[in-house]
Design a protein around this motif. Structure first.
Motif, PDB file in Angstrom:
ATOM      1  N   VAL A 192       0.815  -1.220   0.000  1.00 14.82           N
ATOM      2  CA  VAL A 192       0.000   0.000   0.000  1.00 14.82           C
ATOM      3  C   VAL A 192       0.847   1.269   0.000  1.00 14.82           C
ATOM      4  CG1 VAL A 192      -1.718   1.328   1.288  1.00 14.82           C
ATOM      5  CG2 VAL A 192      -1.923  -1.149   1.134  1.00 14.82           C
ATOM      6  N   VAL A 193       1.885   1.306   0.828  1.00 16.84           N
ATOM      7  CA  VAL A 193       2.598   2.565   1.063  1.00 16.84           C
ATOM      8  C   VAL A 193       3.690   2.828   0.029  1.00 16.84           C
ATOM      9  CG1 VAL A 193       3.994   3.866   2.718  1.00 16.84           C
ATOM     10  CG2 VAL A 193       2.056   2.506   3.509  1.00 16.84           C
ATOM     11  N   PHE A 194       4.416   1.806  -0.359  1.00 11.64           N
ATOM     12  CA  PHE A 194       5.526   2.036  -1.275  1.00 11.64           C
ATOM     13  C   PHE A 194       5.105   2.671  -2.596  1.00 11.64           C
ATOM     14  CE2 PHE A 194       9.358  -0.645   0.254  1.00 11.64           C
ATOM     15  CZ  PHE A 194       9.203  -0.107   1.528  1.00 11.64           C
ATOM     16  N   PRO A 195       3.984   2.235  -3.226  1.00 14.30           N
ATOM     17  CA  PRO A 195       3.549   2.932  -4.444  1.00 14.30           C
ATOM     18  C   PRO A 195       3.231   4.404  -4.197  1.00 14.30           C
ATOM     19  CG  PRO A 195       2.479   0.803  -4.287  1.00 14.30           C
ATOM     20  CD  PRO A 195       3.170   1.022  -2.973  1.00 14.30           C
ATOM     21  N   LYS A 196       2.653   4.724  -3.028  1.00 12.57           N
ATOM     22  CA  LYS A 196       2.364   6.122  -2.704  1.00 12.57           C
ATOM     23  C   LYS A 196       3.653   6.930  -2.589  1.00 12.57           C
ATOM     24  CE  LYS A 196      -1.990   5.488  -0.175  1.00 12.57           C
ATOM     25  NZ  LYS A 196      -2.707   5.744   1.101  1.00 12.57           N
ATOM     26  N   LEU A 197       4.622   6.381  -1.869  1.00  7.91           N
ATOM     27  CA  LEU A 197       5.886   7.089  -1.699  1.00  7.91           C
ATOM     28  C   LEU A 197       6.627   7.227  -3.021  1.00  7.91           C
ATOM     29  CD1 LEU A 197       7.140   5.494   1.649  1.00  7.91           C
ATOM     30  CD2 LEU A 197       6.084   7.741   1.321  1.00  7.91           C
ATOM     31  N   TYR A 198       6.545   6.195  -3.843  1.00 11.82           N
ATOM     32  CA  TYR A 198       7.230   6.241  -5.142  1.00 11.82           C
ATOM     33  C   TYR A 198       6.634   7.326  -6.039  1.00 11.82           C
ATOM     34  CZ  TYR A 198       8.851   4.754  -9.745  1.00 11.82           C
ATOM     35  OH  TYR A 198       9.393   4.731 -11.010  1.00 11.82           O
ATOM     36  N   LEU A 199       5.298   7.376  -6.124  1.00  8.61           N
ATOM     37  CA  LEU A 199       4.657   8.385  -6.971  1.00  8.61           C
ATOM     38  C   LEU A 199       4.815   9.785  -6.388  1.00  8.61           C
ATOM     39  CD1 LEU A 199       1.422   6.495  -8.067  1.00  8.61           C
ATOM     40  CD2 LEU A 199       3.448   7.000  -9.435  1.00  8.61           C
ATOM     41  N   ALA A 200       4.883   9.876  -5.057  1.00 10.61           N
ATOM     42  CA  ALA A 200       5.168  11.174  -4.436  1.00 10.61           C
ATOM     43  C   ALA A 200       6.602  11.592  -4.739  1.00 10.61           C
ATOM     44  CB  ALA A 200       4.941  11.094  -2.928  1.00 10.61           C
ATOM     45  N   LEU A 201       7.492  10.631  -4.758  1.00 10.83           N
ATOM     46  CA  LEU A 201       8.895  10.904  -5.077  1.00 10.83           C
ATOM     47  C   LEU A 201       9.044  11.426  -6.500  1.00 10.83           C
ATOM     48  CD1 LEU A 201      11.837  10.444  -3.864  1.00 10.83           C
ATOM     49  CD2 LEU A 201      11.833   8.316  -5.176  1.00 10.83           C
ATOM     50  N   LEU A 202       8.262  10.889  -7.423  1.00  9.88           N
ATOM     51  CA  LEU A 202       8.374  11.281  -8.833  1.00  9.88           C
ATOM     52  C   LEU A 202       7.878  12.700  -9.094  1.00  9.88           C
ATOM     53  CD1 LEU A 202       7.426   8.053 -10.832  1.00  9.88           C
ATOM     54  CD2 LEU A 202       9.672   8.917 -10.172  1.00  9.88           C
ATOM     55  N   LYS A 203       7.260  13.330  -8.108  1.00  9.80           N
ATOM     56  CA  LYS A 203       6.878  14.742  -8.254  1.00  9.80           C
ATOM     57  C   LYS A 203       8.114  15.620  -8.435  1.00  9.80           C
ATOM     58  CE  LYS A 203       3.297  16.611  -7.392  1.00  9.80           C
ATOM     59  NZ  LYS A 203       2.224  17.175  -8.229  1.00  9.80           N
ATOM     60  N   ASP A 204       9.272  15.140  -7.976  1.00 18.41           N
ATOM     61  CA  ASP A 204      10.527  15.893  -8.120  1.00 18.41           C
ATOM     62  C   ASP A 204      11.303  15.490  -9.370  1.00 18.41           C
ATOM     63  OD1 ASP A 204      10.195  17.346  -5.751  1.00 18.41           O
ATOM     64  OD2 ASP A 204      10.945  15.669  -4.555  1.00 18.41           O
ATOM     65  N   ARG A 205      10.650  14.766 -10.255  1.00 21.56           N
ATOM     66  CA  ARG A 205      11.315  14.310 -11.478  1.00 21.56           C
ATOM     67  C   ARG A 205      11.862  15.477 -12.306  1.00 21.56           C
ATOM     68  NH1 ARG A 205      13.566  13.323 -15.244  1.00 21.56           N
ATOM     69  NH2 ARG A 205      13.355  11.762 -16.875  1.00 21.56           N
ATOM     70  N   PHE A 206      11.217  16.632 -12.231  1.00 18.97           N
ATOM     71  CA  PHE A 206      11.613  17.801 -13.027  1.00 18.97           C
ATOM     72  C   PHE A 206      13.034  18.273 -12.694  1.00 18.97           C
ATOM     73  CE2 PHE A 206      10.095  19.560  -9.072  1.00 18.97           C
ATOM     74  CZ  PHE A 206      10.929  20.645  -8.839  1.00 18.97           C
ATOM     75  N   MET A 207      13.547  17.913 -11.530  1.00 16.66           N
ATOM     76  CA  MET A 207      14.870  18.375 -11.111  1.00 16.66           C
ATOM     77  C   MET A 207      15.974  17.900 -12.054  1.00 16.66           C
ATOM     78  SD  MET A 207      14.468  17.636  -7.014  1.00 16.66           S
ATOM     79  CE  MET A 207      16.210  17.920  -6.708  1.00 16.66           C
ATOM     80  N   PHE A 209       0.341  13.097  -5.976  1.00 12.61           N
ATOM     81  CA  PHE A 209       1.155  12.103  -6.645  1.00 12.61           C
ATOM     82  C   PHE A 209       1.450  12.508  -8.082  1.00 12.61           C
ATOM     83  CE2 PHE A 209      -1.702   9.587  -3.776  1.00 12.61           C
ATOM     84  CZ  PHE A 209      -0.741   9.307  -2.817  1.00 12.61           C
ATOM     85  N   ALA A 210       2.525  11.941  -8.617  1.00 15.50           N
ATOM     86  CA  ALA A 210       2.814  12.075 -10.039  1.00 15.50           C
ATOM     87  C   ALA A 210       1.967  11.059 -10.809  1.00 15.50           C
ATOM     88  CB  ALA A 210       4.303  11.834 -10.290  1.00 15.50           C
ATOM     89  N   GLY A 211       1.832  11.290 -12.099  1.00 19.83           N
ATOM     90  CA  GLY A 211       1.126  10.318 -12.935  1.00 19.83           C
ATOM     91  C   GLY A 211      -0.322  10.624 -13.205  1.00 19.83           C
ATOM     92  N   GLY A 212      -0.873  11.667 -12.573  1.00 22.02           N
ATOM     93  CA  GLY A 212      -2.256  12.065 -12.834  1.00 22.02           C
ATOM     94  C   GLY A 212      -3.245  10.952 -12.530  1.00 22.02           C
TER      95      GLY A 212
END
Length: 247
Positions: free
Chosen positions: A29-44, A79-82
């Motif tokens: 449950v949690v790891f996908p949330k953290l992963y998609l939250a992490l990808l919000k910084d992909r623009f860096m 999250f990232a990914g819309g």
């Protein structure tokens, strides 16, 4: 009856299998949330293709700056990914509940002293029709219940227990409690959940400031956040305790 159900439901916390399932549910449950939250910084990193190296850099960035921002994003649903990202999160939460409830069902109903580790994984292959019936009923239940304000999240798992118990043949009992008893199950689960959160908050409040802002505190805070989905199972444990008294 309510108090007996609470004590029967909380007895499941005395089994070591519960904590192994808690770790598994956290991963699902949690790891996908953290992963998609992490990808919000992909623009860096501009147009650099996403790779394990880029993901490692993102993790290292939050390790240095602290996990609070990442945790807040995951908690608030940023999250990232819309829409696709939301579908992934919904699927992860569904699979986490399916895995936890089916595995712990013998302990929850008092029909055994061991978790059923194989059932969640063998059911789709050995009883495909039954599996599809359970999944269809669970999805319909979740879609309806999530529309309930405030208490929707806490109602999902108890109703999931009822659906799974019904399709697995636990039909010689009353699966639907009275309105007030059902409210008691949910409120008891909420009370225990927030009691745990309150104890954690009190401990943090009395910690020295140097510890609160330390890396250790950030990591333990992330671990506690990861356990929140498991705390949401408490009303399901109590409801299952009520069913166990009828068997």
């Amino acid at each position: 009856m309510l108090w007996n159900s609470i004590t029967a439901g909380l007895k499941i916390l005395g089994f070591w299998q519960t904590y192994i399932v808690a770790i598994g549910m956290t991963v699902i449950v949690v790891f996908p949330k953290l992963y998609l939250a992490l990808l919000k910084d992909r623009f860096m990193y501009g147009d650099v293709p996403l790779s394990p190296t880029v993901i490692w850099y993102l993790i290292r960035h939050h390790w240095v700056s602290g996990f609070d921002q990442l945790k807040d994003r995951a908690y608030k649903g940023h999250f990232a990914g819309g829409f696709k990202g939301l579908l992934v999160i919904g699927l992860a939460e569904f699979l986490g509940g399916y895995f936890a409830i089916l595995t712990l069902l013998p302990l929850m109903l008092g029909t055994g002293t061991h978790a059923n580790w194989a059932l969640p994984w063998t059911l789709p292959f050995q009883e495909t029709v039954l599996f599809l019936e359970i999944v269809g009923a669970l999805l319909l239940t979740i879609i309806i219940v999530t529309q309930v304000p405030v208490l929707g999240e806490m109602l999902i798992y108890p109703l999931s227990v009822a659906v799974i118990a019904y399709f697995l043949g636990v039909t010689n009992t009353i699966l639907v409690p009275s309105f007030w008893l059902g409210c008691g199950f949910v409120l008891a689960g909420v009370a225990v959940k927030y009691a745990v959160i309150g104890i954690d908050a009190v401990v943090v409040a009395f910690m020295p400031s140097s510890v609160v802002v330390s890396r250790f505190s950030s990591v333990t805070s992330m671990i506690f956040f990861s356990l929140l989905p498991v705390l949401n199972l408490l009303p399901a444990f109590i409801y299952a305790g009520w069913i166990s008294h009828q068997l």
